[in-house]
Design a protein around this motif. Structure first.
Motif, PDB file in Angstrom:
ATOM      1  N   LYS A 193      41.262  46.715  34.626  1.00 40.51           N
ATOM      2  CA  LYS A 193      40.065  47.350  35.171  1.00 40.51           C
ATOM      3  C   LYS A 193      38.852  46.435  35.032  1.00 40.51           C
ATOM      4  CE  LYS A 193      38.613  52.115  35.760  1.00 40.51           C
ATOM      5  NZ  LYS A 193      38.692  53.504  35.220  1.00 40.51           N
ATOM      6  N   LEU A 194      38.747  45.740  33.895  1.00 34.57           N
ATOM      7  CA  LEU A 194      37.669  44.772  33.720  1.00 34.57           C
ATOM      8  C   LEU A 194      37.807  43.654  34.750  1.00 34.57           C
ATOM      9  CD1 LEU A 194      35.277  43.506  32.221  1.00 34.57           C
ATOM     10  CD2 LEU A 194      36.906  42.526  30.582  1.00 34.57           C
ATOM     11  N   TYR A 195      39.037  43.207  34.976  1.00 38.24           N
ATOM     12  CA  TYR A 195      39.292  42.159  35.973  1.00 38.24           C
ATOM     13  C   TYR A 195      38.787  42.609  37.345  1.00 38.24           C
ATOM     14  CZ  TYR A 195      41.870  38.723  38.775  1.00 38.24           C
ATOM     15  OH  TYR A 195      42.202  37.728  39.659  1.00 38.24           O
ATOM     16  N   MET A 196      39.051  43.873  37.721  1.00 39.43           N
ATOM     17  CA  MET A 196      38.634  44.366  39.027  1.00 39.43           C
ATOM     18  C   MET A 196      37.113  44.460  39.125  1.00 39.43           C
ATOM     19  SD  MET A 196      39.393  45.263  42.043  1.00 39.43           S
ATOM     20  CE  MET A 196      40.950  46.016  42.484  1.00 39.43           C
ATOM     21  N   PHE A 197      36.451  44.868  38.041  1.00 39.07           N
ATOM     22  CA  PHE A 197      34.987  44.905  38.032  1.00 39.07           C
ATOM     23  C   PHE A 197      34.424  43.506  38.307  1.00 39.07           C
ATOM     24  CE2 PHE A 197      34.627  49.134  36.017  1.00 39.07           C
ATOM     25  CZ  PHE A 197      33.454  49.583  36.602  1.00 39.07           C
ATOM     26  N   VAL A 198      34.959  42.512  37.607  1.00 45.13           N
ATOM     27  CA  VAL A 198      34.470  41.145  37.756  1.00 45.13           C
ATOM     28  C   VAL A 198      34.791  40.614  39.155  1.00 45.13           C
ATOM     29  CG1 VAL A 198      34.730  38.765  36.924  1.00 45.13           C
ATOM     30  CG2 VAL A 198      34.605  40.659  35.292  1.00 45.13           C
ATOM     31  N   ALA A 199      36.005  40.908  39.648  1.00 45.49           N
ATOM     32  CA  ALA A 199      36.395  40.444  40.982  1.00 45.49           C
ATOM     33  C   ALA A 199      35.506  41.051  42.063  1.00 45.49           C
ATOM     34  CB  ALA A 199      37.858  40.791  41.232  1.00 45.49           C
ATOM     35  N   LEU A 200      35.201  42.345  41.946  1.00 42.74           N
ATOM     36  CA  LEU A 200      34.350  43.000  42.943  1.00 42.74           C
ATOM     37  C   LEU A 200      32.932  42.433  42.925  1.00 42.74           C
ATOM     38  CD1 LEU A 200      35.443  46.750  42.818  1.00 42.74           C
ATOM     39  CD2 LEU A 200      35.295  45.311  44.853  1.00 42.74           C
ATOM     40  N   SER A 201      32.432  42.137  41.729  1.00 47.70           N
ATOM     41  CA  SER A 201      31.082  41.584  41.646  1.00 47.70           C
ATOM     42  C   SER A 201      31.032  40.167  42.208  1.00 47.70           C
ATOM     43  CB  SER A 201      30.606  41.590  40.189  1.00 47.70           C
ATOM     44  OG  SER A 201      29.257  41.168  40.102  1.00 47.70           O
ATOM     45  N   LEU A 202      32.025  39.355  41.875  1.00 46.14           N
ATOM     46  CA  LEU A 202      32.068  37.977  42.386  1.00 46.14           C
ATOM     47  C   LEU A 202      32.325  37.941  43.890  1.00 46.14           C
ATOM     48  CD1 LEU A 202      34.109  36.016  39.685  1.00 46.14           C
ATOM     49  CD2 LEU A 202      31.750  35.573  40.357  1.00 46.14           C
ATOM     50  N   GLY A 203      33.128  38.894  44.387  1.00 45.46           N
ATOM     51  CA  GLY A 203      33.525  38.868  45.783  1.00 45.46           C
ATOM     52  C   GLY A 203      32.604  39.585  46.739  1.00 45.46           C
ATOM     53  N   THR A 204      31.732  40.470  46.197  1.00 46.28           N
ATOM     54  CA  THR A 204      30.841  41.248  47.075  1.00 46.28           C
ATOM     55  C   THR A 204      29.379  41.175  46.674  1.00 46.28           C
ATOM     56  OG1 THR A 204      31.004  43.301  45.777  1.00 46.28           O
ATOM     57  CG2 THR A 204      32.715  42.909  47.440  1.00 46.28           C
ATOM     58  N   GLY A 205      29.068  40.729  45.450  1.00 45.51           N
ATOM     59  CA  GLY A 205      27.671  40.672  45.003  1.00 45.51           C
ATOM     60  C   GLY A 205      27.094  42.036  44.687  1.00 45.51           C
ATOM     61  N   MET A 206      27.935  43.067  44.580  1.00 48.19           N
ATOM     62  CA  MET A 206      27.428  44.410  44.301  1.00 48.19           C
ATOM     63  C   MET A 206      26.892  44.511  42.876  1.00 48.19           C
ATOM     64  SD  MET A 206      30.544  46.526  46.094  1.00 48.19           S
ATOM     65  CE  MET A 206      29.998  48.135  45.515  1.00 48.19           C
ATOM     66  N   ARG A 207      25.869  45.347  42.707  1.00 46.87           N
ATOM     67  CA  ARG A 207      25.349  45.644  41.378  1.00 46.87           C
ATOM     68  C   ARG A 207      26.391  46.444  40.593  1.00 46.87           C
ATOM     69  NH1 ARG A 207      21.177  46.675  45.112  1.00 46.87           N
ATOM     70  NH2 ARG A 207      19.333  45.342  44.835  1.00 46.87           N
ATOM     71  N   ARG A 208      26.295  46.378  39.268  1.00 46.14           N
ATOM     72  CA  ARG A 208      27.277  47.092  38.450  1.00 46.14           C
ATOM     73  C   ARG A 208      27.276  48.585  38.762  1.00 46.14           C
ATOM     74  NH1 ARG A 208      26.594  47.492  32.087  1.00 46.14           N
ATOM     75  NH2 ARG A 208      25.806  49.544  32.623  1.00 46.14           N
ATOM     76  N   GLY A 209      26.087  49.176  38.906  1.00 46.71           N
ATOM     77  CA  GLY A 209      25.997  50.594  39.215  1.00 46.71           C
ATOM     78  C   GLY A 209      26.596  50.930  40.569  1.00 46.71           C
TER      79      GLY A 209
END
Length: 350
Positions: A193-209
């Motif tokens: 799940k942590l991996y997916m959070f990091v991947a989504l942020s790196l791949g889309t630039g979305m804010r954590r919230g």
């Protein structure tokens, strides 16, 4: 609008829910605009205004609320109740946290006794013990709340009106090199799940919230697009999903309506950063990394601003130096003469 009986407007919010806005002038000729979740509440409020205006025409002037009895705590509670239908969920959480600070600091003080000096004392302490940036964020919430109090007629003037924000240092821009990002992803792979959070942020630039609130219904894997609804600016945006990330999301198990839900991995993330050899690196820096890579790969600043959800170019100008073409394109632009057309006479002075 004309000073008639007033009206109720139906408004569709970013999350798809409805809000009903009363737009009318009160018995003192002051324009009032207030939103309600329930239409019946909006109608009751509008009827109250119409009744007071009717009494005023008969010579019975309704009394304004006793300002001296309203405390800052009560005013902030009313402001937060109003903000529920006016602001995004993520922004509302930040507002509530900062409002609690003011309630703890000056909550018992009546609005009529709220002076510029009292506010400055609290702000100065906040700036010294935390940071100038933090003090400015807390001041912004209080200023917004007191502006609403002026609009509602329970405060004559906003004591924050002439308080200047503190000077802030330039925004921090820390981003990863590709090999550093790969090392971080390897270390995060222990926790899917942590991996997916990091991947989504790196791949889309979305804010954590934004990642926390991402719904499966806003992910179109066929078209490779993510729709971000509950944004900081309250404006929806669309982000393309990189091919590898899209395939990862196809394999990700769907457990509920949210893709990931709350982020509870701060300690795990920090530990992964240490193992990857990264120091002073925060989750938000993944968003900086996304933007930096886009600019380095030739994406123009306007497009990067749109992908990040910024309304202006001001926030993305920090990445401009990363674009090899950005200043190169400007080298010969705006030059209207040839510097070789006129021969220099004489020798240059020493």
């Amino acid at each position: 609008m004309p000073r008639g009986k007033g009206r109720i407007r139906r408004i569709t919010l970013e999350d798809g829910s409805l809000s009903f806005q009363v737009d009318a002038y009160d018995a003192w000729g002051k324009r009032i605009r207030r939103q309600f979740r329930d239409r019946a509440d909006a109608e009751a409020f509008l009827n109250k205004i119409r009744h007071e205006k009717h009494l005023a025409r008969l010579g019975v002037r309704p009394e304004k609320m006793a300002k001296a009895t309203i405390t800052l705590s009560e005013a902030l509670a009313r402001f937060l109740e109003w903000a529920k239908s006016a602001h995004s969920i993520r922004y509302l959480e930040d507002e509530a946290q900062r409002a609690r600070f003011w309630i703890d600091s000056l909550g018992d003080i009546p609005l009529s006794d709220l002076s510029r000096e009292k506010l400055l004392n609290v702000l100065q302490h906040l700036a010294e013990t935390r940071s100038h940036s933090t003090a400015n964020r807390y001041l912004a919430v209080l200023r917004s709340a007191l502006n609403k109090c002026v609009e509602w007629g329970i405060l004559d003037a906003n004591p924050c009106a002439h308080l200047k924000p503190y000077k802030e240092p330039p925004g921090r821009v820390k981003f990863l090199k590709p090999e550093e990002a790969e090392a971080l992803l390897r270390e995060c792979s222990r926790n899917p799940k942590l991996y997916m959070f990091v991947a989504l942020s790196l791949g889309t630039g979305m804010r954590r919230g934004e990642i926390e609130n991402l719904l499966w219904e806003d992910v179109d894997l066929d078209k490779g697009i993510i729709r971000v609804r509950n944004t900081k600016t309250r404006q929806a945006r669309f982000i393309p999903i990189p091919k590898d990330l899209k395939e990862l999301m196809r394999r990700w198990p769907r457990q509920g309506e949210r893709v990931l839900g709350p982020f509870r991995y701060k300690k795990s993330f920090m530990a992964a950063c240490r193992r990857a050899g990264l120091s002073d690196f925060r989750f938000h820096d993944l968003r900086h990394t996304y933007a930096s890579w886009k600019v380095q790969d030739g994406v123009d600043l306007r497009t990067v601003a749109e992908l990040l959800g910024h309304r202006t170019l001001a926030m993305v100008m920090r990445y401009s130096h990363l674009s090899p073409e950005h200043t190169e394109r400007a080298r010969e632009k705006g030059v209207m003469v040839s510097f070789r057309s006129v021969e220099i006479k004489g020798k240059p002075s020493k």
